[in-house]
Design a protein around this motif. Sequence first.
Motif, PDB file in Angstrom:
ATOM      1  N   ILE A 117      -8.563   1.680  10.186  1.00  0.00           N
ATOM      2  CA  ILE A 117      -7.129   1.974  10.275  1.00  0.00           C
ATOM      3  C   ILE A 117      -6.902   3.344   9.646  1.00  0.00           C
ATOM      4  N   ARG A 118      -6.069   4.120  10.285  1.00  0.00           N
ATOM      5  CA  ARG A 118      -5.751   5.448   9.792  1.00  0.00           C
ATOM      6  C   ARG A 118      -4.264   5.490   9.445  1.00  0.00           C
ATOM      7  N   ALA A 119      -3.954   6.087   8.286  1.00  0.00           N
ATOM      8  CA  ALA A 119      -2.546   6.284   7.938  1.00  0.00           C
ATOM      9  C   ALA A 119      -2.161   7.722   8.271  1.00  0.00           C
ATOM     10  N   ASP A 128     -10.588   3.280  19.323  1.00  0.00           N
ATOM     11  CA  ASP A 128     -11.221   2.409  18.333  1.00  0.00           C
ATOM     12  C   ASP A 128     -10.517   2.370  16.994  1.00  0.00           C
ATOM     13  N   LEU A 129      -9.523   3.220  16.783  1.00  0.00           N
ATOM     14  CA  LEU A 129      -8.816   3.215  15.514  1.00  0.00           C
ATOM     15  C   LEU A 129      -7.439   2.592  15.690  1.00  0.00           C
ATOM     16  N   ARG A 130      -6.893   2.117  14.594  1.00  0.00           N
ATOM     17  CA  ARG A 130      -5.515   1.657  14.582  1.00  0.00           C
ATOM     18  C   ARG A 130      -4.746   2.578  13.641  1.00  0.00           C
ATOM     19  N   TYR A 131      -3.464   2.738  13.902  1.00  0.00           N
ATOM     20  CA  TYR A 131      -2.663   3.690  13.133  1.00  0.00           C
ATOM     21  C   TYR A 131      -1.472   3.024  12.466  1.00  0.00           C
ATOM     22  N   MET A 132      -1.162   3.473  11.253  1.00  0.00           N
ATOM     23  CA  MET A 132       0.085   3.092  10.595  1.00  0.00           C
ATOM     24  C   MET A 132       0.713   4.355  10.035  1.00  0.00           C
ATOM     25  N   VAL A 133       2.031   4.336   9.955  1.00  0.00           N
ATOM     26  CA  VAL A 133       2.741   5.488   9.406  1.00  0.00           C
ATOM     27  C   VAL A 133       2.890   5.296   7.899  1.00  0.00           C
ATOM     28  N   LEU A 134       2.592   6.340   7.151  1.00  0.00           N
ATOM     29  CA  LEU A 134       2.916   6.370   5.727  1.00  0.00           C
ATOM     30  C   LEU A 134       4.228   7.138   5.606  1.00  0.00           C
ATOM     31  N   MET A 142      -5.954   6.808   0.377  1.00  0.00           N
ATOM     32  CA  MET A 142      -5.467   6.028   1.521  1.00  0.00           C
ATOM     33  C   MET A 142      -5.487   6.868   2.798  1.00  0.00           C
ATOM     34  N   LEU A 143      -5.093   8.129   2.684  1.00  0.00           N
ATOM     35  CA  LEU A 143      -5.107   9.004   3.865  1.00  0.00           C
ATOM     36  C   LEU A 143      -6.542   9.262   4.325  1.00  0.00           C
ATOM     37  N   MET A 167       0.829  -1.215   0.000  1.00  0.00           N
ATOM     38  CA  MET A 167       0.000   0.000   0.000  1.00  0.00           C
ATOM     39  C   MET A 167       0.855   1.254   0.000  1.00  0.00           C
ATOM     40  N   VAL A 168       1.912   1.226   0.821  1.00  0.00           N
ATOM     41  CA  VAL A 168       2.794   2.394   0.894  1.00  0.00           C
ATOM     42  C   VAL A 168       3.463   2.635  -0.467  1.00  0.00           C
TER      43      VAL A 168
END
Lengths: 218, 94, 119
Positions: free
Chosen positions: A106-108, A177-183, A86-87, A72-73
């Motif tokens: 999930i939030r980027a 309630d959200l999960r986070y990933m770094v872009l 995606m953002l 995805m990245v």
Amino acid sequence: MAHDHDHEHGHDHSHQPHPFQPDLEETPLTHYQVMTQAVGDLLVEKGVFSAEELRAMVEAIDAKSQAAGARMVAHAWADPAFKARMLEDVNKAAEELDIDAGGIPIRAVENTEGVHNVIVCTLCSCYPRLLIGLPPDWYKSRSYRSRTVREPRQVLAEFGTTLPDDVEVRVHDSTADLRYMVLPARPAGTEGWDEEALAELVTRDCMIGVTLPKSPNA
Amino acid sequence: MSARFAVGESVKVRAAFPPGHVRTPFFVRGKTGRVTEVLGPYRNPEELAYGRDGEPALPLYRVIFETAELWDDYRGAPKDTTVVDIYENWLEAP
Amino acid sequence: MSKQRNDETVLRRHHDMGGLPAGPVEQGEHDYAPWEKRVDAILRLLGDPKRRIITTDELRRGIEELGPGAYDEMSYYERWIASITNNLLEKGVITVDELGRRMAEISAAWPAGVEERKP
């Protein structure tokens, strides 16, 4: 490694459990392993789920790795319109690449010239596992959970990441309630690279935010 | 559900210390931040945790704090920030 | 009688560790063992839309209620299975009696037995 081990010792297999297969029957079970076996068996017998469903779920968990997140990245780096989507909504954007990001939103969060993001969960160990696999032990450790909110730059330095003071370090505590990933930001020197090559630079740790992507020159 | 706070608004996290399951980390209680996003509604985890249905659902906010405001001895850069997701029942006007 | 205290040590719950002093982050990792993946799979199935027997919130509440020693004495998936089991007992999905009997059977049948519990 097991083959090194064999050279150093005899071949009395009944007393030499393979170090990487702790479930071999020569190894005593722990109390909680027994509990796990019993609970699973009882739930199957009661029809809460089938043995096949349990097996399939273990396989599904095994199949998840950082590869989905890395794809995805890389796609976001190559396609600005996809990056915007995606953002906006990671789970929906994942579907475009036939990736199942699951039902938890999930939030980027995007690294830019001025902002470096890092993810922690101080209350628990929340983690975007459907996109980057099961969390590493350190992510769940007392040290990481305690210190990342108070001394993020020291924690990053322990991972070899040193950032200048004019870069804002933004820590995200994913407690709800959200999960986070770094872009991460696309590394310089990758102009013209195809997505597969770009994805090779995207590590799990850079999607947690403790490191930067691999250098294209490495 | 209508959200009580808007993006950009300053909010103070309640300095409350209930003994049960909550999702508001100790280190932001009593601190003031700013709403960057209104998420939700999400079912109330303080109810879900005890086997109930979590209704009524609550607005969930992304709240950004200046990290140096959270810790007296913060040794990072002045512009560093910390973002925490906080349910509406934990927020009040500063 | 215990001394009345109203400071951080009683107000902050043990799992709520953001900002507490701790040592360097140990970056070693282990591959998850089959029993750990089984714990994970059990929870995922119990919480899926088809079943909705245990929520993440209940799992977390159960882990928090294991007490202050849990984070130092138990591993991650040990905490999970302990919480899952307590939730299943509370909800009447399984009973203490059948669980105890089944655990005894599994232990007796295992060739190498069960590890002595540390005092």
